[in-house]
Design a protein around this motif. Structure first.
Motif, short mmCIF file in Angstrom:
data_model
loop_
_atom_site.label_atom_id
_atom_site.label_comp_id
_atom_site.label_asym_id
_atom_site.label_seq_id
_atom_site.Cartn_x
_atom_site.Cartn_y
_atom_site.Cartn_z
N VAL A 1 -20.94 -18.95 -45.22
CA VAL A 1 -21.14 -18.13 -44.02
C VAL A 1 -20.41 -18.74 -42.82
O VAL A 1 -19.72 -18.05 -42.09
N ILE B 1 -24.24 -9.85 -51.59
CA ILE B 1 -25.61 -9.95 -51.06
C ILE B 1 -25.62 -10.82 -49.80
O ILE B 1 -26.17 -10.44 -48.77
N ILE B 2 -24.94 -11.96 -49.89
CA ILE B 2 -24.94 -12.90 -48.75
C ILE B 2 -24.29 -12.26 -47.52
O ILE B 2 -24.84 -12.30 -46.41
N GLN C 1 -26.40 -9.68 -45.90
CA GLN C 1 -27.48 -10.30 -45.16
C GLN C 1 -26.99 -10.81 -43.81
O GLN C 1 -27.76 -10.92 -42.86
N GLU C 2 -25.69 -11.12 -43.71
CA GLU C 2 -25.13 -11.65 -42.46
C GLU C 2 -24.49 -10.52 -41.64
O GLU C 2 -23.67 -10.78 -40.76
#
Lengths: 667, 126
Positions: B113, B21-22, B25-26
């Motif tokens: 990130v 998910i992370i 999103q990036e």
């Protein structure tokens, strides 16, 4: 001297000198006219025999009246011998003086004959040798007593024998008192010619034990360590010594006439006393008797000390032996050259070798087949020799080839004849295994706990940082909840294990119907899986069991979820119940990967996780089955497993049936 | 920067999910792999990823072994590897694994990130 017919003539001066000499030496002379049967005694001789001057009645018969009946025959034989064999007369005998006292006399005489060689005169002397006899008597007793004292290591029996030996030649009573291990004065030996009196004395002592704080009597001697001699016992002395009216009466009854009490000392400490008591009113102890008694006491002290030292050594030896034989740690004694000399049963068990086999082995022999190492033992012993003692850990190989982790502590003992190593081996295999498992557990625990936390934290941040739509939010929150539940279960396991360890887990036992309870649990578990069907077979009636419903459900759920987890290729499992006469057995059977045989026996141990290639993707603490076993044992039940690798596992839980209770109450 | 592919290797589904998910999103392309033992062979059959996020303690497999195998490969050694661990000695684990970096579990999204972007960047420049 004689009034007439004396064949010898002396000047009056000579006579006077002779008389003084006789008095000083306690010698008296006599002249015996054998044909007329008339004996003349000097005044000195009369004094010797305890009669007033010039009162001796003058016949042979009158003389032998004085002689102690026990000695009479011997004296008469000596007289006859002297009269007819022409040998000089000599004999030692006792006389009883008119006051009843006894003296020892040495009689010597020479006979004169007429031309027909018939005896006519006997001229001789009597000498009081009582003192010499007494010393001889004492010396003989002392020598016999010494022999006895060194003959046995049981000093109490020896002292009894010595006391008996003292009676009646040394005293009428002889008693030995010793301070025993309770610091009490104990009458260990008492002798009197009459056994009844011995018994009486013992009872008396039991009734009136010696109090070491008393000022008089034995207590005083224990305190001062000084001998006491009462040559003559006065009424006043008896009154002073008696502790009470009873004792006074007893003392008067005994009729002491003379007493000696000497201390028995070991290294200046008085550990006992020897008492000699005379009750014959003519017997009075003197300095010589005291010296004899002191000598006896010092020999007794030596015997007691030897005996005690021997006993101490023997006890120490026995203690050591039982310690050596009984101790849980393996002990090996190794000689200078590395050969094993002795081993205790624990060592035989640890190494798997019998003592006889070990005695043919050297320290390096536990290195294992074809191994270049020796478990570090050579280095260990070299260090022990250099430092006096040494401790190290290593691995040795048993006779059956099994490796054992050991901890060795060796002391190098320098002895008189040869130096030895004494080694204590402790099998730390299990401890090490547990330590390793604990380490592994900690790393697994932190991983397992942090995994859901990682997800939870990430979801929380995702929600804050990225999510804008409500649909997504609800999905992530659902995931969040799932992870929190997982975390909660892990934490619960940890709490249970710590409660079990500290014994604080509480059980709320109640009587429940087993099949109904199982049905509830299975229903819940069925909801949580969409891969497996849980089949149930109730072969046993719906019996009553005494359980904690919550804990039991925890156990069964754990086993069912394991069964699901470890049978990914299968689609069902079977839960069933069966009867034995007094118990009910619940089984959970899966058709999964199974458990290796080696692992089965450790399955219910703490921190145990099945290792090997079959350990696929199955996370967890490895605590579930340990907790399960703890709970089932607390419910008086048993838990075990049967399994074949590749075919599946069956877990069994056996619980006692309490249903009969209900039947009984209805009868 | 073109869209980079990141392989995420972990035996726990929930971790794979959140990291995916992370990364999405990036604007990165995650590939979640829950069978760690297949990673090495996948490098032969799949397009080479721009970075690998690799868990250490996985049932049946040690992430460090996988990392070392990749880092000893003449071509694949250039792929940046970030290991993920709950172990307090994460740095030591990383060096044992010959990994380029490490990230501690539980992690902050920003940290994850940042580290990923940093290694993507250095990976491109070198």
């Amino acid at each position: 001297m004689g009034k007439n017919s004396n064949p010898n003539t002396y000047s009056s001066k000579e006579r006077e000198r002779f008389k003084l000499g006789q008095q000083a030496a306690q010698i008296g002379t006599f002249e015996w006219d054998i044909r007329e049967n008339k004996i003349e005694w000097t005044v000195e001789l009369e004094t010797l025999y305890g009669i007033p001057p010039n009162t001796f009645s003058g016949t042979y018969h009158d003389w032998i009246q004085f002689i102690h009946p026990d000695d009479l025959i011997q004296v008469e034989i000596q007289i006859q011998k002297a009269l007819y064999s022409k040998a000089p007369y000599q004999s030692e005998f006792r006389i009883i003086k008119p006051d009843g006292s006894i003296r020892w006399i040495l009689g010597k005489g020479e006979v004169q004959y007429d031309k027909h060689k018939n005896p006519v005169w006997m001229i001789g002397v009597n000498m009081d040798i009582t003192e010499r006899k007494q010393i001889e008597n004492n010396m003989r007793f002392l020598s016999q007593a010494s022999k006895l004292l060194s003959s046995s290591l049981d000093y109490i029996i020896t002292l009894e024998t010595v006391a008996k030996l003292a009676v009646p030649h040394i005293g009428d009573w002889c008693a030995v008192d010793i301070i025993n291990e309770h610091d009490e004065v104990e009458l260990v030996a008492v002798a009197h010619s009459d056994p009844e009196k011995v018994q009486w004395a013992k009872e008396l002592r039991a009734q009136y034990p010696i109090n070491l704080s008393d000022q008089h009597g034995l207590a005083n001697i224990f305190r001062t360590g000084k001998s006491e001699l009462y040559s003559v016992i006065s009424d006043q002395l008896i009154k002073n010594t008696a502790r009470n009216e009873d004792e006074l009466r007893i003392f008067e009854e005994v009729e002491f006439t003379s007493v000696i009490v000497v201390p028995i000392k070991i290294r200046r400490k008085t550990i006992g006393t020897i008492s000699l008591v005379a009750t014959n009113q003519h017997r009075h102890y003197d300095q010589k008797d005291l010296e004899m008694a002191e000598e006896l006491a010092s020999r007794a002290a030596l015997a007691i000390e030897n005996s005690r030292l021997y006993k101490t050594a023997q006890t120490a030896q026995k203690n050591y032996e039982s310690l050596f034989q009984g101790m849980a740690d393996a002990v090996l004694v190794v000689d200078e050259y590395g050969y094993y000399l002795n081993a205790n049963p624990a060592a035989e068990k640890l190494f798997g070798f019998k003592l006889k086999e070990l005695q043919n082995m050297k320290i390096g022999d536990f290195g294992g087949e074809g191994s270049a190492t020796d478990g570090g033992l050579s280095t260990h012993f070299a260090q022990a020799r250099a430092n006096g003692s040494y401790q190290s850990e290593g691995v040795i190989y048993r006779k059956d080839g099994l490796p054992r982790q050991i901890e060795v502590h060796t002391t190098y003992l320098k002895q008189d004849r040869r130096n030895v190593f004494s080694s204590v081996f402790r099998d730390i295999t299990q401890r090490k295994e547990l330590e390793n498992r604990k380490d592994e557990f900690l790393s697994i625990a932190s991983h397992e706990l942090k995994t859901p936390v990682t997800s939870i934290k990430a979801y929380a941040q995702i929600l804050r940082k990225y999510v804008k739509t409500e649909e997504r939010t609800s999905e992530y929150v659902k995931n969040l909840n799932k992870q929190i539940d997982k975390l909660d279960q892990l934490v619960q396991d940890l709490l249970d294990i710590s409660k079990i360890q500290s014994g604080k887990i509480t059980y709320n036992e109640e009587e429940v119907y087993l099949n109904e309870t199982i049905e509830d649990i299975v229903r819940d578990m069925q909801h949580s899986t969409d891969t497996h069907i849980i089949q149930t077979y109730y072969q046993a009636a719906n019996v009553l069991v005494q359980i904690d419903k919550y804990r039991f459900s925890q156990v069964l759920s754990n086993i069912i979820s394991n069964a699901i987890k470890y049978s990914p290729q299968s689609d069902h499992l079977i839960v069933s119940t069966a009867h034995t006469p007094k118990t009910v057995i619940i089984t959970v059977q899966d058709f999964g990967i199974g458990i290796p045989a080696e692992a089965q026996q450790h399955l219910f141990e703490r921190f145990y996780r099945v290792e090997g290639k079959v350990r696929e993707s199955f996370p967890g603490f490895g605590l579930g089955l340990f907790i399960a076993a703890e709970i089932i044992h607390r419910l008086n039940g048993e838990i075990w497993v049967e399994s074949t690798e590749g075919k599946g596992s069956t877990f069994y839980i056996e619980l006692p049936v309490t249903g009969r209770k209900k039947r009984k109450s209805s009868v | 920067m073109n869209q980079s592919t990141i392989w995420v290797v972990d035996d726990d589904e929930s971790i794979l999910q959140v990291i995916s998910i992370i990364l999405e999103q990036e604007d990165l392309i995650p590939l979640a792999i829950n069978e760690p033992q297949k990673v090495v062979s996948m490098l032969e059959t799949h397009p080479i990823p721009n970075l690998i996020l690799l868990d250490v303690l996985m049932s049946g497999t040690d992430g460090r072994d996988i990392s070392r195998t990749i880092k000893n490969h003449h071509i694949h050694k250039s792929i940046p590897i970030i290991i993920m661990t709950a172990d307090i000695q994460a740095e030591a684990k990383a060096s044992e694994a010959m990994a380029d970096d490490f990230i501690r579990k539980p992690f902050d999204i920003d940290e994850l990130v940042d580290k990923v972007k940093q290694h993507l960047h250095t990976g491109i420049t070198t």
